[in-house]
Design a protein around this motif. Structure first.
Motif, PDB file in Angstrom:
ATOM      1  N   LEU A 169       0.824  -1.197   0.000  1.00  0.00           N
ATOM      2  CA  LEU A 169       0.000   0.000   0.000  1.00  0.00           C
ATOM      3  C   LEU A 169       0.863   1.254   0.000  1.00  0.00           C
ATOM      4  CD1 LEU A 169      -2.690  -1.074   2.641  1.00  0.00           C
ATOM      5  CD2 LEU A 169      -2.803  -1.273   0.149  1.00  0.00           C
ATOM      6  N   GLY A 170       2.062   1.144   0.577  1.00  0.00           N
ATOM      7  CA  GLY A 170       2.982   2.276   0.627  1.00  0.00           C
ATOM      8  C   GLY A 170       3.846   2.181   1.865  1.00  0.00           C
ATOM      9  N   TYR A 171       4.775   3.123   2.013  1.00  0.00           N
ATOM     10  CA  TYR A 171       5.577   3.218   3.222  1.00  0.00           C
ATOM     11  C   TYR A 171       4.805   4.040   4.248  1.00  0.00           C
ATOM     12  CZ  TYR A 171       9.584   1.688   0.391  1.00  0.00           C
ATOM     13  OH  TYR A 171      10.438   0.986  -0.425  1.00  0.00           O
ATOM     14  N   TYR A 172       4.720   3.532   5.469  1.00  0.00           N
ATOM     15  CA  TYR A 172       3.934   4.209   6.486  1.00  0.00           C
ATOM     16  C   TYR A 172       4.486   5.612   6.769  1.00  0.00           C
ATOM     17  CZ  TYR A 172       1.506   5.264  10.799  1.00  0.00           C
ATOM     18  OH  TYR A 172       0.732   5.879  11.751  1.00  0.00           O
ATOM     19  N   ASN A 173       3.590   6.597   6.621  1.00  0.00           N
ATOM     20  CA  ASN A 173       3.917   7.999   6.900  1.00  0.00           C
ATOM     21  C   ASN A 173       5.105   8.511   6.094  1.00  0.00           C
ATOM     22  OD1 ASN A 173       1.839   8.631   8.587  1.00  0.00           O
ATOM     23  ND2 ASN A 173       2.999   8.508  10.486  1.00  0.00           N
ATOM     24  N   MET A 174       5.327   7.960   4.904  1.00  0.00           N
ATOM     25  CA  MET A 174       6.408   8.419   4.032  1.00  0.00           C
ATOM     26  C   MET A 174       5.879   8.545   2.600  1.00  0.00           C
ATOM     27  SD  MET A 174       9.835   6.338   5.223  1.00  0.00           S
ATOM     28  CE  MET A 174      10.655   6.672   6.786  1.00  0.00           C
ATOM     29  N   PRO A 175       5.005   9.501   2.348  1.00  0.00           N
ATOM     30  CA  PRO A 175       4.412   9.623   1.006  1.00  0.00           C
ATOM     31  C   PRO A 175       5.433   9.888  -0.090  1.00  0.00           C
ATOM     32  CG  PRO A 175       3.889  11.543   2.365  1.00  0.00           C
ATOM     33  CD  PRO A 175       4.477  10.516   3.278  1.00  0.00           C
ATOM     34  N   ASP A 176       6.469  10.663   0.205  1.00  0.00           N
ATOM     35  CA  ASP A 176       7.473  10.959  -0.816  1.00  0.00           C
ATOM     36  C   ASP A 176       8.238   9.696  -1.203  1.00  0.00           C
ATOM     37  OD1 ASP A 176       6.686  13.577  -0.708  1.00  0.00           O
ATOM     38  OD2 ASP A 176       8.366  14.250   0.540  1.00  0.00           O
ATOM     39  N   LYS A 177       8.609   8.887  -0.201  1.00  0.00           N
ATOM     40  CA  LYS A 177       9.320   7.643  -0.480  1.00  0.00           C
ATOM     41  C   LYS A 177       8.424   6.651  -1.214  1.00  0.00           C
ATOM     42  CE  LYS A 177      13.181   8.879   1.276  1.00  0.00           C
ATOM     43  NZ  LYS A 177      14.354   9.109   0.373  1.00  0.00           N
ATOM     44  N   THR A 178       7.144   6.656  -0.888  1.00  0.00           N
ATOM     45  CA  THR A 178       6.199   5.787  -1.589  1.00  0.00           C
ATOM     46  C   THR A 178       6.117   6.161  -3.063  1.00  0.00           C
ATOM     47  OG1 THR A 178       4.875   5.485   0.420  1.00  0.00           O
ATOM     48  CG2 THR A 178       3.798   4.999  -1.680  1.00  0.00           C
ATOM     49  N   ALA A 179       6.058   7.464  -3.332  1.00  0.00           N
ATOM     50  CA  ALA A 179       5.981   7.934  -4.717  1.00  0.00           C
ATOM     51  C   ALA A 179       7.245   7.591  -5.496  1.00  0.00           C
ATOM     52  CB  ALA A 179       5.736   9.442  -4.743  1.00  0.00           C
ATOM     53  N   GLU A 180       8.386   7.540  -4.813  1.00  0.00           N
ATOM     54  CA  GLU A 180       9.625   7.147  -5.483  1.00  0.00           C
ATOM     55  C   GLU A 180       9.620   5.662  -5.835  1.00  0.00           C
ATOM     56  OE1 GLU A 180      12.946   8.148  -3.047  1.00  0.00           O
ATOM     57  OE2 GLU A 180      12.432  10.278  -2.927  1.00  0.00           O
ATOM     58  N   ALA A 181       8.958   4.854  -4.997  1.00  0.00           N
ATOM     59  CA  ALA A 181       8.981   3.402  -5.191  1.00  0.00           C
ATOM     60  C   ALA A 181       7.909   2.913  -6.146  1.00  0.00           C
ATOM     61  CB  ALA A 181       8.829   2.700  -3.850  1.00  0.00           C
ATOM     62  N   ILE A 182       6.724   3.544  -6.132  1.00  0.00           N
ATOM     63  CA  ILE A 182       5.591   3.094  -6.948  1.00  0.00           C
ATOM     64  C   ILE A 182       5.179   4.234  -7.865  1.00  0.00           C
ATOM     65  CG2 ILE A 182       3.254   2.153  -6.928  1.00  0.00           C
ATOM     66  CD1 ILE A 182       3.775   1.280  -4.011  1.00  0.00           C
ATOM     67  N   ASP A 183       5.211   3.999  -9.169  1.00  0.00           N
ATOM     68  CA  ASP A 183       4.902   5.087 -10.102  1.00  0.00           C
ATOM     69  C   ASP A 183       3.396   5.247 -10.285  1.00  0.00           C
ATOM     70  OD1 ASP A 183       3.996   3.239 -12.066  1.00  0.00           O
ATOM     71  OD2 ASP A 183       5.973   3.131 -13.008  1.00  0.00           O
ATOM     72  N   ASP A 184       3.004   6.209 -11.094  1.00  0.00           N
ATOM     73  CA  ASP A 184       1.585   6.539 -11.260  1.00  0.00           C
ATOM     74  C   ASP A 184       0.779   5.409 -11.882  1.00  0.00           C
ATOM     75  OD1 ASP A 184       2.091   9.010 -10.188  1.00  0.00           O
ATOM     76  OD2 ASP A 184       2.253  10.039 -12.117  1.00  0.00           O
ATOM     77  N   ASP A 185       1.449   4.491 -12.564  1.00  0.00           N
ATOM     78  CA  ASP A 185       0.748   3.366 -13.179  1.00  0.00           C
ATOM     79  C   ASP A 185       0.753   2.113 -12.296  1.00  0.00           C
ATOM     80  OD1 ASP A 185       0.070   4.738 -15.564  1.00  0.00           O
ATOM     81  OD2 ASP A 185       2.112   4.445 -16.330  1.00  0.00           O
ATOM     82  N   GLY A 186       1.217   2.260 -11.056  1.00  0.00           N
ATOM     83  CA  GLY A 186       1.175   1.148 -10.116  1.00  0.00           C
ATOM     84  C   GLY A 186       2.354   0.212 -10.164  1.00  0.00           C
ATOM     85  N   TRP A 187       3.396   0.563 -10.922  1.00  0.00           N
ATOM     86  CA  TRP A 187       4.572  -0.306 -11.007  1.00  0.00           C
ATOM     87  C   TRP A 187       5.506  -0.048  -9.831  1.00  0.00           C
ATOM     88  CZ3 TRP A 187       4.956  -4.258 -14.315  1.00  0.00           C
ATOM     89  CH2 TRP A 187       4.173  -4.236 -15.478  1.00  0.00           C
ATOM     90  N   LEU A 188       5.862  -1.105  -9.130  1.00  0.00           N
ATOM     91  CA  LEU A 188       6.863  -1.046  -8.083  1.00  0.00           C
ATOM     92  C   LEU A 188       8.242  -1.147  -8.711  1.00  0.00           C
ATOM     93  CD1 LEU A 188       7.751  -1.232  -5.042  1.00  0.00           C
ATOM     94  CD2 LEU A 188       7.578  -3.727  -5.310  1.00  0.00           C
ATOM     95  N   HIS A 189       9.078  -0.158  -8.471  1.00  0.00           N
ATOM     96  CA  HIS A 189      10.444  -0.164  -8.999  1.00  0.00           C
ATOM     97  C   HIS A 189      11.352  -0.811  -7.959  1.00  0.00           C
ATOM     98  CE1 HIS A 189       9.903   2.504 -12.616  1.00  0.00           C
ATOM     99  NE2 HIS A 189       8.731   2.610 -11.999  1.00  0.00           N
TER     100      HIS A 189
END
Length: 575
Positions: A421-441
């Protein structure tokens, strides 16, 4: 019940087809356990060889209800966070499934953590309660918790008021003497009678498979761990397919020597067991090759889990020649690159002829790819398999992000039911890991073969994997920068035959200052888990750099391999 008293269940003998719809789809972990207990009530659910605990599925399900009601008595509600800081003990599994039954998010805490790492995790995760063992090896868990939270010594259970940890109210001692301010495990269980079964049922009705249920911490490139938040669906489906790829039925018995705090233990181990009705067998609190061999022999385990170093330790142990491992059929080897020769020994000598290779990461719950039991040996020893059902993977150019064709190396990206779902309380890090199309890098470099199987070729991330444990050099470097003698430091990974990789530190001292290897090693261990402390040290005046002054870590690694005589290890073929 005894291991030879297995009650057959009509219509449940054949392994599931990976292309069929999983019966666990859209169910919560609590619902899955209830169904498994209904199907196989008298069969073994778990066996803890030390201290000798064994429970059937029906008993296990009742135990979970009791613990869940006890947790509700503390005022815990769906969405609250509960930390477990313990080795592989029965209470760990009870808390895993009791928290899931009431929608409380389980926060797994590495037993190797020191006080500073514990403090960061407790604060960042907003835990409301924590359960811990008293001590393990040289670690005094109670002392470290009191050091992190001194207010605990003068508080009453449930009334902690800490400025550092404003959410934390309850502390539960899982064994040993009950320290002040804490509940004992028996104290907790005694509270269950204050909550009725109907109240528990009402809470269960509020839950949904898409809700978060686990926070698993991974080392962070910023020097701090990140909490990968996983839903019921994330990990239930990962557990399902991990078992399907091993051709599990309820008659299988999984030997789980890997730690429960890691996804390997609590998703591919205990949760996979619940999903498929297979018994989970825990040889010891921590990995012990003799105990693991004994568990395989005495419990007639059919599946064995581990990172490569664990398999090596068993194969080379003095007890191995006299241990009956003939019950083994399959298992998972994962966590770090798997040497081809080791895979051959496990399949041919150890007898786990259908052993599988798994690849993934915590952010992927954890599996992305896995080999299958019927794959030709060259695929099972030369690749990390193909994607598990419901998961897509692609290889992209590291510069342009464009998709690459077969046999071209780039970054491996994954998308599907497994992505966190994402990194807890780390929206910027989540956005770095998962792109807008849902791909986990993933940060791992790989290539896709024409048959759809993947080979890992390297990694983009500045990451060291030592025996299945992730080490981010930045975290170690930041600790060493705190030493008064250190002006600059660079940490890299170098190949190792036993652990896959070890950490190496190049250190530049401040003018007029110096320190010994042992002083720096002790300095690291005072604040960091033992496995993060570099094995190799070199004191230097300068580092290799580009013309613009950027330090070239790959050159440090290349030079270290030469100087340490690790060329043969660096050349080992892995999947």
């Amino acid at each position: 019940m005894a291991r030879d008293q297995v009650s057959p269940v009509p219509g449940a003998q054949s392994p599931a087809d990976e292309n069929s719809l999983p019966w666990v789809e859209d169910l919560t972990i609590g619902q899955v356990l209830r169904e498994t207990a209904r199907r196989y009530p008298e069969q073994d659910a778990y066996v803890f060889c030390q201290p000798g605990a064994r429970r059937s599925w029906a008993d296990f399900d009742r135990d979970i209800d009791q613990v869940a009601r006890a947790l509700l008595s503390l005022g815990l509600k769906p969405g609250d966070h509960f930390g477990v800081w313990a080795t592989n003990v029965p209470e760990w599994v009870l808390l895993q499934f009791a928290t899931a039954r009431i929608g409380v998010v389980l926060v797994t805490i590495n037993p190797s953590y020191r006080t500073s790492e514990l403090s960061y995790t407790l604060k960042q995760s907003d835990v409301k309660a924590i359960a811990l063992v008293d001590q393990h090896r040289s670690s005094d868990f109670n002392a470290m918790l009191r050091e992190a939270c001194p207010e605990l010594a003068t508080s009453q259970p449930g009334e902690l008021a800490s400025k550092s940890f404003p959410h934390l109210k309850w502390e539960i001692s899982l064994r040993g003497e009950r320290p002040s301010g804490m509940l004992s495990w028996n104290d907790l269980l005694a509270r269950a009678d204050s909550v009725s079964p109907d109240e528990l049922t009402d809470v269960e009705k509020l839950l949904d498979a898409g809700q978060p249920i686990n926070i698993q911490y991974t080392s962070g490139t910023t020097g701090h761990p990140k909490g990968a938040t996983l839903s019921h669906r994330n990990i239930v489906l990962n557990a399902w397919y991990a078992g399907v790829c091993q051709q599990f039925t309820h008659l299988d018995r999984i030997c789980v020597p890997v730690p429960l705090y890691h996804c390997f233990g609590c998703v591919l181990g205990s949760l996979c067991s619940v999903v498929h009705g297979a018994a989970m067998v825990f040889p010891a609190e921590h990995f012990d090759p003799a105990a693991t061999l004994r568990a395989i022999h005495e419990e007639r385990c059919t599946s064995i889990y581990g990172v490569p170093t664990m398999f090596i330790a068993q194969l080379e142990h003095d007890d191995y020649p006299n241990t009956d491992v003939s019950s083994l059929r399959t298992g998972i080897m994962a966590g770090s690159p798997c040497p081809v020769e080791l895979m051959k020994r496990v399949t041919q000598t150890m007898g786990a002829r259908e052993i599988t290779i798994g690849y993934g990461q915590t952010e992927a719950a954890p599996l992305i790819t896995q080999t299958r039991t019927d794959d030709p040996i060259e695929l099972r020893v030369g690749t990390v398999g193909r994607t598990i059902p419901g998961v897509e993977a692609k290889i992209v150019d590291t510069d342009t992000g464009e998709d690459l064709a077969d046999n071209r190396a780039g970054e491996l990206c994954a998308r599907g039911h497994n992505v966190m779902l994402g990194y807890y309380n780390m929206p910027d890090k989540t956005a770095e890991a998962i792109d807008d199309d849902g791909w986990l890098h993933t940060g791992d470099l790989a290539l896709r073969m024409p048959n759809g199987y993947f080979r890992i070729t390297g990694r983009l991330k500045d990451l060291i994997i030592r025996g299945g444990e992730n080490i981010y050099p930045r975290e170690v470097e930041e600790r060493l920068y705190q030493h008064p003698a250190v002006e600059d430091v660079q940490v890299v990974g170098v190949p190792d035959r036993k652990f896959g990789e070890e950490a190496l530190a190049w250190v530049k001292f401040r003018q007029g200052h110096a320190a010994t290897e042992q002083e720096l090693r002790d300095f690291c261990r005072a604040e960091l888990a033992h496995f993060k402390t570099p094995r190799y040290w070199k004191f230097v005046e300068q580092f290799p750099t580009t013309v613009t002054g950027k330090i070239q870590k790959f050159k440090i690694r290349e030079q270290a391999i030469e100087e340490l005589g690790l060329q043969d290890v660096a050349g080992l073929e892995t999947a």
